[in-house]
Design a protein around this motif. Sequence first.
Motif, PDB file in Angstrom:
ATOM      1  N   ILE A 166     -27.943 -22.501  -5.545  1.00 49.65           N
ATOM      2  CA  ILE A 166     -28.024 -21.120  -5.058  1.00 49.65           C
ATOM      3  C   ILE A 166     -27.610 -21.123  -3.599  1.00 49.65           C
ATOM      4  O   ILE A 166     -28.203 -21.833  -2.779  1.00 49.65           O
ATOM      5  N   THR A 167     -26.576 -20.392  -3.277  1.00 45.40           N
ATOM      6  CA  THR A 167     -26.070 -20.373  -1.904  1.00 45.40           C
ATOM      7  C   THR A 167     -26.137 -18.959  -1.337  1.00 45.40           C
ATOM      8  O   THR A 167     -25.846 -17.984  -2.024  1.00 45.40           O
ATOM      9  N   ILE A 168     -26.549 -18.879  -0.102  1.00 40.27           N
ATOM     10  CA  ILE A 168     -26.550 -17.616   0.642  1.00 40.27           C
ATOM     11  C   ILE A 168     -25.870 -17.881   1.972  1.00 40.27           C
ATOM     12  O   ILE A 168     -26.305 -18.758   2.727  1.00 40.27           O
ATOM     13  N   THR A 169     -24.797 -17.165   2.252  1.00 38.97           N
ATOM     14  CA  THR A 169     -24.077 -17.372   3.503  1.00 38.97           C
ATOM     15  C   THR A 169     -24.399 -16.260   4.487  1.00 38.97           C
ATOM     16  O   THR A 169     -24.746 -15.131   4.094  1.00 38.97           O
ATOM     17  N   ALA A 170     -24.270 -16.568   5.776  1.00 35.02           N
ATOM     18  CA  ALA A 170     -24.481 -15.560   6.805  1.00 35.02           C
ATOM     19  C   ALA A 170     -23.492 -14.416   6.652  1.00 35.02           C
ATOM     20  O   ALA A 170     -23.820 -13.253   6.921  1.00 35.02           O
ATOM     21  N   ASP A 171     -22.295 -14.746   6.190  1.00 33.84           N
ATOM     22  CA  ASP A 171     -21.275 -13.717   6.012  1.00 33.84           C
ATOM     23  C   ASP A 171     -21.696 -12.716   4.931  1.00 33.84           C
ATOM     24  O   ASP A 171     -21.535 -11.502   5.082  1.00 33.84           O
ATOM     25  N   GLU A 172     -22.280 -13.208   3.841  1.00 38.67           N
ATOM     26  CA  GLU A 172     -22.753 -12.320   2.780  1.00 38.67           C
ATOM     27  C   GLU A 172     -23.885 -11.432   3.288  1.00 38.67           C
ATOM     28  O   GLU A 172     -23.928 -10.227   2.998  1.00 38.67           O
ATOM     29  N   VAL A 173     -24.799 -12.023   4.037  1.00 44.63           N
ATOM     30  CA  VAL A 173     -25.914 -11.252   4.576  1.00 44.63           C
ATOM     31  C   VAL A 173     -25.401 -10.174   5.529  1.00 44.63           C
ATOM     32  O   VAL A 173     -25.854  -9.027   5.499  1.00 44.63           O
ATOM     33  N   ASN A 174     -24.441 -10.525   6.379  1.00 45.35           N
ATOM     34  CA  ASN A 174     -23.873  -9.551   7.315  1.00 45.35           C
ATOM     35  C   ASN A 174     -23.213  -8.390   6.579  1.00 45.35           C
ATOM     36  O   ASN A 174     -23.320  -7.231   6.991  1.00 45.35           O
ATOM     37  N   CYS A 175     -22.521  -8.706   5.485  1.00 45.50           N
ATOM     38  CA  CYS A 175     -21.865  -7.638   4.712  1.00 45.50           C
ATOM     39  C   CYS A 175     -22.901  -6.719   4.067  1.00 45.50           C
ATOM     40  O   CYS A 175     -22.700  -5.499   3.998  1.00 45.50           O
ATOM     41  N   LEU A 176     -24.001  -7.287   3.587  1.00 45.61           N
ATOM     42  CA  LEU A 176     -25.060  -6.464   3.011  1.00 45.61           C
ATOM     43  C   LEU A 176     -25.692  -5.564   4.069  1.00 45.61           C
ATOM     44  O   LEU A 176     -25.947  -4.370   3.830  1.00 45.61           O
ATOM     45  N   ILE A 177     -25.943  -6.132   5.251  1.00 48.95           N
ATOM     46  CA  ILE A 177     -26.532  -5.330   6.325  1.00 48.95           C
ATOM     47  C   ILE A 177     -25.553  -4.259   6.782  1.00 48.95           C
ATOM     48  O   ILE A 177     -25.947  -3.112   7.058  1.00 48.95           O
ATOM     49  N   HIS A 178     -24.275  -4.588   6.842  1.00 49.20           N
ATOM     50  CA  HIS A 178     -23.251  -3.603   7.218  1.00 49.20           C
ATOM     51  C   HIS A 178     -23.242  -2.437   6.231  1.00 49.20           C
ATOM     52  O   HIS A 178     -23.168  -1.262   6.618  1.00 49.20           O
ATOM     53  N   ALA A 179     -23.322  -2.761   4.939  1.00 53.71           N
ATOM     54  CA  ALA A 179     -23.347  -1.704   3.923  1.00 53.71           C
ATOM     55  C   ALA A 179     -24.599  -0.849   4.074  1.00 53.71           C
ATOM     56  O   ALA A 179     -24.555   0.380   3.937  1.00 53.71           O
ATOM     57  N   TYR A 180     -25.741  -1.502   4.371  1.00 59.43           N
ATOM     58  CA  TYR A 180     -26.985  -0.760   4.574  1.00 59.43           C
ATOM     59  C   TYR A 180     -26.866   0.179   5.772  1.00 59.43           C
ATOM     60  O   TYR A 180     -27.309   1.330   5.717  1.00 59.43           O
ATOM     61  N   PHE A 181     -26.283  -0.297   6.869  1.00 62.96           N
ATOM     62  CA  PHE A 181     -26.092   0.549   8.047  1.00 62.96           C
ATOM     63  C   PHE A 181     -25.250   1.778   7.700  1.00 62.96           C
ATOM     64  O   PHE A 181     -25.567   2.900   8.098  1.00 62.96           O
ATOM     65  N   GLU A 182     -24.165   1.581   6.981  1.00 61.90           N
ATOM     66  CA  GLU A 182     -23.297   2.710   6.627  1.00 61.90           C
ATOM     67  C   GLU A 182     -24.023   3.699   5.723  1.00 61.90           C
ATOM     68  O   GLU A 182     -23.917   4.913   5.903  1.00 61.90           O
ATOM     69  N   ASP A 183     -24.766   3.189   4.751  1.00 58.29           N
ATOM     70  CA  ASP A 183     -25.510   4.066   3.845  1.00 58.29           C
ATOM     71  C   ASP A 183     -26.559   4.879   4.595  1.00 58.29           C
ATOM     72  O   ASP A 183     -26.846   6.023   4.241  1.00 58.29           O
ATOM     73  N   SER A 184     -27.149   4.275   5.625  1.00 58.43           N
ATOM     74  CA  SER A 184     -28.242   4.912   6.349  1.00 58.43           C
ATOM     75  C   SER A 184     -27.761   5.823   7.461  1.00 58.43           C
ATOM     76  O   SER A 184     -28.563   6.511   8.093  1.00 58.43           O
ATOM     77  N   GLY A 185     -26.458   5.842   7.727  1.00 58.63           N
ATOM     78  CA  GLY A 185     -25.929   6.693   8.777  1.00 58.63           C
ATOM     79  C   GLY A 185     -25.905   6.042  10.150  1.00 58.63           C
ATOM     80  O   GLY A 185     -25.616   6.702  11.144  1.00 58.63           O
ATOM     81  N   PHE A 186     -26.184   4.722  10.229  1.00 56.64           N
ATOM     82  CA  PHE A 186     -26.130   4.015  11.510  1.00 56.64           C
ATOM     83  C   PHE A 186     -24.690   3.588  11.774  1.00 56.64           C
ATOM     84  O   PHE A 186     -24.350   2.397  11.724  1.00 56.64           O
ATOM     85  N   GLN A 187     -23.835   4.549  12.056  1.00 56.37           N
ATOM     86  CA  GLN A 187     -22.412   4.264  12.175  1.00 56.37           C
ATOM     87  C   GLN A 187     -22.105   3.345  13.358  1.00 56.37           C
ATOM     88  O   GLN A 187     -21.249   2.462  13.274  1.00 56.37           O
ATOM     89  N   HIS A 188     -22.784   3.554  14.482  1.00 55.51           N
ATOM     90  CA  HIS A 188     -22.534   2.713  15.649  1.00 55.51           C
ATOM     91  C   HIS A 188     -22.970   1.275  15.384  1.00 55.51           C
ATOM     92  O   HIS A 188     -22.256   0.320  15.719  1.00 55.51           O
ATOM     93  N   SER A 189     -24.145   1.116  14.770  1.00 56.33           N
ATOM     94  CA  SER A 189     -24.618  -0.226  14.439  1.00 56.33           C
ATOM     95  C   SER A 189     -23.674  -0.922  13.463  1.00 56.33           C
ATOM     96  O   SER A 189     -23.416  -2.129  13.580  1.00 56.33           O
ATOM     97  N   ALA A 190     -23.166  -0.171  12.500  1.00 55.92           N
ATOM     98  CA  ALA A 190     -22.224  -0.745  11.542  1.00 55.92           C
ATOM     99  C   ALA A 190     -20.950  -1.197  12.243  1.00 55.92           C
ATOM    100  O   ALA A 190     -20.400  -2.270  11.943  1.00 55.92           O
ATOM    101  N   PHE A 191     -20.481  -0.387  13.186  1.00 50.44           N
ATOM    102  CA  PHE A 191     -19.254  -0.732  13.933  1.00 50.44           C
ATOM    103  C   PHE A 191     -19.457  -2.011  14.739  1.00 50.44           C
ATOM    104  O   PHE A 191     -18.609  -2.906  14.743  1.00 50.44           O
ATOM    105  N   VAL A 192     -20.606  -2.100  15.429  1.00 50.72           N
ATOM    106  CA  VAL A 192     -20.885  -3.275  16.255  1.00 50.72           C
ATOM    107  C   VAL A 192     -20.996  -4.533  15.395  1.00 50.72           C
ATOM    108  O   VAL A 192     -20.432  -5.587  15.737  1.00 50.72           O
TER     109      VAL A 192
END
Length: 559
Positions: free
Chosen positions: A6-32
């Motif tokens: 079972i592998t979890i990469t930082a890149d996968e986690v970052n993509c999940l958090i990026h998607a969460y930011f966009e869904d939640s309306g945190f556009q600036h956080s997603a951009f950063v």
Amino acid sequence: MTQPPITITADEVNCLIHAYFEDSGFQHSAFVLRAEGQLDRSPHINKHVARGELVYLLSKALLYTEVEAHWRGNAMTSNCKAPFSLLDQHTCSLDPNLPPIATFNPPIPPEAVPVSLNGTTEKRKGGALEVDESQRNKRARTEDSMDLDSTTSTAPQTKPSTPVPLMPIDGALSVAQRHPRTRPPEEITDLNAVSLLKGHKTEVFVCAWNPVDANKLATGSKDTIVHLWNLHPSEGGGPITSDPPLALDNLSKTTQGDITSLDWNPAGTLLAVGSYNATLQVCTPSSELYFSREQHEGPIFATRFSKSGRWLLTASLDGSVCVWDIPAKELHRQYKNHEACCLDVDWISDDLFASCGADGKIHVLRLKSAVPVKTLIGHASEVNQIKFNSSKGLLASCSDDHTARIWSMHDLLIPDAPAMPAKVLEGHEGTVSSVMWQPKTPEEEHALLATASFDTTCRLWDTATGECLHVFRDHQLSIYTLSWSADARLLATGSGDGWVHIYDVKTHERKWSWSAGDRIGIFEIDWEQHGDVDRLALALQNFQVGIIDASRIPALKSS
């Protein structure tokens, strides 16, 4: 046998958090995050991430934590009353009166506003993003295509995709534990009764049949596109076919431009389109623009033509309601009565209408005055939807406070009629997102009302007595949409679990079911019956429009 790692990469986690930011309306956080994490170089950035996927995975982790803590099955763990939390260590306790442990429910900015739903099919409102429970603000990517296929499976090969709740997980589990459900057997599904229209590039949030031309259908998606379909009846048992859709694409492209509402005038000659970018459009069935206005300062959540077709209501996040004079193509009046966003509107008569909002109030107004003639107070939280029953003179409402209410309008419609207290319909264990009256009610019978909730159930009510006649419990996730058949025999429900269930209202029996695929949200259902035509349109999360030909399903035919 050796298990795969079972592998979890930082890149996968970052993509999940990026998607969460966009869904939640945190556009600036997603951009950063996109910049600092160099996600443009990631092989995962262009993958479709289901809305709420991060929270869904965290909820699974919390379930594992529960199993890990309670696996012994002794008296303490079997009867543990203490909740589980992502941020607090769990300690088993038999005391149900312990103070609750903080649960994962992150703050969401006011600008993050999803559709309901109301929703809906996903509720949009200022100040909160209810990811699992809302109807229609999703992200997705796909190749552009336009063709029409007849389904050959009850579960299309599409990646699971649906919103998940930002809510205390222990609460969600308790509902499931109290009311176990089983997935409908696949053999109940009639193959080839469903056709899929392909053409939208993003999630389809809304759909509306033309009230006069049974073969014309309007659909709207997240990318600000409205498609106008001209369907051809199936021949020789084959699928329903369609001309390439006409596209209404006059809205400016913004970060969020979701089509939130479609409403035809009674003559079927004009279609009102509400959108997240605050623009009202009215067009013809041939996609010609009749007029367009940007009066509102926030997303438009609802559009409603009056029965005469002369007036059009629009409800907005800015808290206002606009009444438009359609023949004159101009604003009649803007009503600014709500203290928070206005979520829905409906006509009571041709000069009397009601509006509801996140302030928990329902205002009843006349065209000639900006001051409400009546304000209905009773709901303890946001009022998500209102529907008027003209034959009974009753207004139904539903709210985040887990209740629906029935309000008499007789004192406004009948001279000297007394004001009556509201009837409260209690029983749901979550936000009530949708209400819908039974289309026909014999004079000697009580009016029936259907309600849908984020508690995954649909309830049927006798509105004269307030009695809950039945609870439909077949869905696994939140119910986004309801639709009655015009003959009032059947009730259809659509959910984030991907299933449509159709019930016999008298026997309460589930007559037929179909799945768009696991966790592919069904955001809106519109049912039309014209002569021999008996069809349901479905707005689907997987960019498609479903057409169910009920006339070809033996289980749905009247006996």
